[in-house]
Design a protein around this motif. Sequence first.
Motif, PDB file in Angstrom:
ATOM      1  N   UNK A   8       0.741  -1.265  -0.279  1.00 41.11           N
ATOM      2  CA  UNK A   8       0.171  -0.070   0.082  1.00 41.11           C
ATOM      3  C   UNK A   8       0.874   1.347  -0.029  1.00 41.11           C
ATOM      4  N   UNK A   9       2.160   1.372   0.759  1.00 41.01           N
ATOM      5  CA  UNK A   9       2.951   2.499   0.823  1.00 41.01           C
ATOM      6  C   UNK A   9       3.518   2.818  -0.207  1.00 41.01           C
TER       7      UNK A   9
ATOM      8  N   UNK B 179     -16.675   8.578   5.089  1.00 38.74           N
ATOM      9  CA  UNK B 179     -15.207   8.747   4.635  1.00 38.74           C
ATOM     10  C   UNK B 179     -15.122   7.528   3.731  1.00 38.74           C
ATOM     11  N   UNK B 180     -14.269   7.652   2.567  1.00 39.34           N
ATOM     12  CA  UNK B 180     -14.030   6.579   1.616  1.00 39.34           C
ATOM     13  C   UNK B 180     -13.227   5.574   2.299  1.00 39.34           C
ATOM     14  N   UNK B 181     -13.480   4.344   2.343  1.00 40.57           N
ATOM     15  CA  UNK B 181     -12.657   3.304   2.815  1.00 40.57           C
ATOM     16  C   UNK B 181     -12.686   1.951   1.785  1.00 40.57           C
ATOM     17  N   UNK B 182     -11.801   1.098   2.172  1.00 32.62           N
ATOM     18  CA  UNK B 182     -11.641  -0.071   1.459  1.00 32.62           C
ATOM     19  C   UNK B 182     -11.236  -1.099   2.623  1.00 32.62           C
TER      20      UNK B 182
ATOM     21  N   UNK C 233      -0.929 -19.759  -2.101  1.00 31.29           N
ATOM     22  CA  UNK C 233      -0.082 -18.628  -2.238  1.00 31.29           C
ATOM     23  C   UNK C 233      -0.814 -17.558  -2.695  1.00 31.29           C
ATOM     24  N   UNK C 234      -0.771 -16.172  -1.940  1.00 35.42           N
ATOM     25  CA  UNK C 234      -1.456 -15.129  -2.868  1.00 35.42           C
ATOM     26  C   UNK C 234      -0.742 -13.912  -2.024  1.00 35.42           C
ATOM     27  N   UNK C 235      -0.015 -13.096  -2.734  1.00 35.27           N
ATOM     28  CA  UNK C 235       0.734 -12.114  -2.430  1.00 35.27           C
ATOM     29  C   UNK C 235       0.075 -11.014  -1.503  1.00 35.27           C
ATOM     30  N   UNK C 236       0.532 -10.735  -0.128  1.00 34.69           N
ATOM     31  CA  UNK C 236      -0.249  -9.730   0.575  1.00 34.69           C
ATOM     32  C   UNK C 236       0.271  -8.414   0.219  1.00 34.69           C
ATOM     33  N   UNK C 237       1.485  -8.299  -0.582  1.00 34.45           N
ATOM     34  CA  UNK C 237       2.000  -7.110  -0.696  1.00 34.45           C
ATOM     35  C   UNK C 237       1.054  -6.552  -2.102  1.00 34.45           C
ATOM     36  N   UNK C 238       0.706  -7.414  -3.181  1.00 36.22           N
ATOM     37  CA  UNK C 238      -0.213  -7.072  -3.986  1.00 36.22           C
ATOM     38  C   UNK C 238      -1.611  -6.638  -3.538  1.00 36.22           C
ATOM     39  N   UNK C 239      -2.065  -7.331  -2.373  1.00 36.62           N
ATOM     40  CA  UNK C 239      -3.191  -6.863  -1.887  1.00 36.62           C
ATOM     41  C   UNK C 239      -3.269  -5.643  -1.373  1.00 36.62           C
TER      42      UNK C 239
ATOM     43  N   UNK D 131      -5.552  -2.550  -2.820  1.00 36.71           N
ATOM     44  CA  UNK D 131      -6.323  -1.914  -2.026  1.00 36.71           C
ATOM     45  C   UNK D 131      -6.091  -0.205  -2.120  1.00 36.71           C
ATOM     46  N   UNK D 132      -4.716   0.052  -1.975  1.00 35.00           N
ATOM     47  CA  UNK D 132      -4.460   1.440  -2.076  1.00 35.00           C
ATOM     48  C   UNK D 132      -5.088   2.107  -3.181  1.00 35.00           C
TER      49      UNK D 132
END
Length: 340
Positions: free
Chosen positions: A85-86, A142-145, A296-302, A306-307
Amino acid sequence: MNLKELAEHLNLSQTTVSRALNGYPEVSERTRLRVQQAARDLNYSPNTRAKSLATGRTHAIGHVLPISDSHEMVNPVFGDFIAGAGSVYSQNGYEIVISLVKDSDEAEAYRSLHARGSVDGIIVHGPRMGDTRIPLLRELGLPFVVHGRASHETGAYSWIDINNQRAFQRATEFLIDLGHRRIALLNGLEFMDFAYRRRSGFTTAMTSRGLTPDPALMRGEEMTEVSGYRSAREMLALDQPPSAFLASSMITAIGVRRAIHEAGLVMGRDVSVITHDDDLGYLKNGHSVPIFTATRSSVRTAGEGAAAMLLDLISDPTLPPQSQLLEADLIIGASTGPAI
């Protein structure tokens, strides 16, 4: 360098330079590119407060993390999500605001962020089956995901999630195809939505193959190395121990491996293990050959997804709720083999 100096360097007005940097459509593409290139060459960074006053936005995204005795949100999985996300925030000129609060103060934290105008949007972590944060954020405007889903929430909201049910159904079917019949599920806390879906995938695979899940081989706990070790040790001591384990976390699976070794058994030969979330930046699943068979599913990709989704919603408030379901790959490693 400040805005005035950048404008003088380009022989443009400060207003034109500001509008070019902030993407206003009335600035020509040629001028916008020229201003952006000069800003990069001269290492110009806009004053955050001034930018907020000009655009009406804080250019900050909130992540509220509850401090709980029963569930720890700050872990390697969260670290990878924030890294993903960052990177998107940084590319778009946004910052992260992380608030650590007690469970009981979480709702007030969202209200405070909104009242103070501290953030432009929120990422919701660790949704429960019926999650009160979703209607609260909808009410606040507030916009949110949501990173995950809330099965009992009937209203529309934006989310990104792994297909947890399908991942665990597929992993269980793989073990059954190897001849395993006594399969243990070491799940996360089952008031969390992801864990509920994983149990559903496990039980669906078992019953559809004519097998009855044994309650003695099913646990739902905080996903730690110690819980994995303790549960596996107890189950391996049963009169009818499991021949395979399905673990909800790489961290839990490491504990399972320790228990198998202490029992004088060999993982992959005597006892099979499948784990989830093996694609972590600082906890790799081996090198050329995976240690664990894994979904396996990349948390970084998630985190990246999301961002990007949230920034789209902030940019265009008229967009309807968005959603994305990520499928997990089944990675074959050295931790699984035929039942003996």
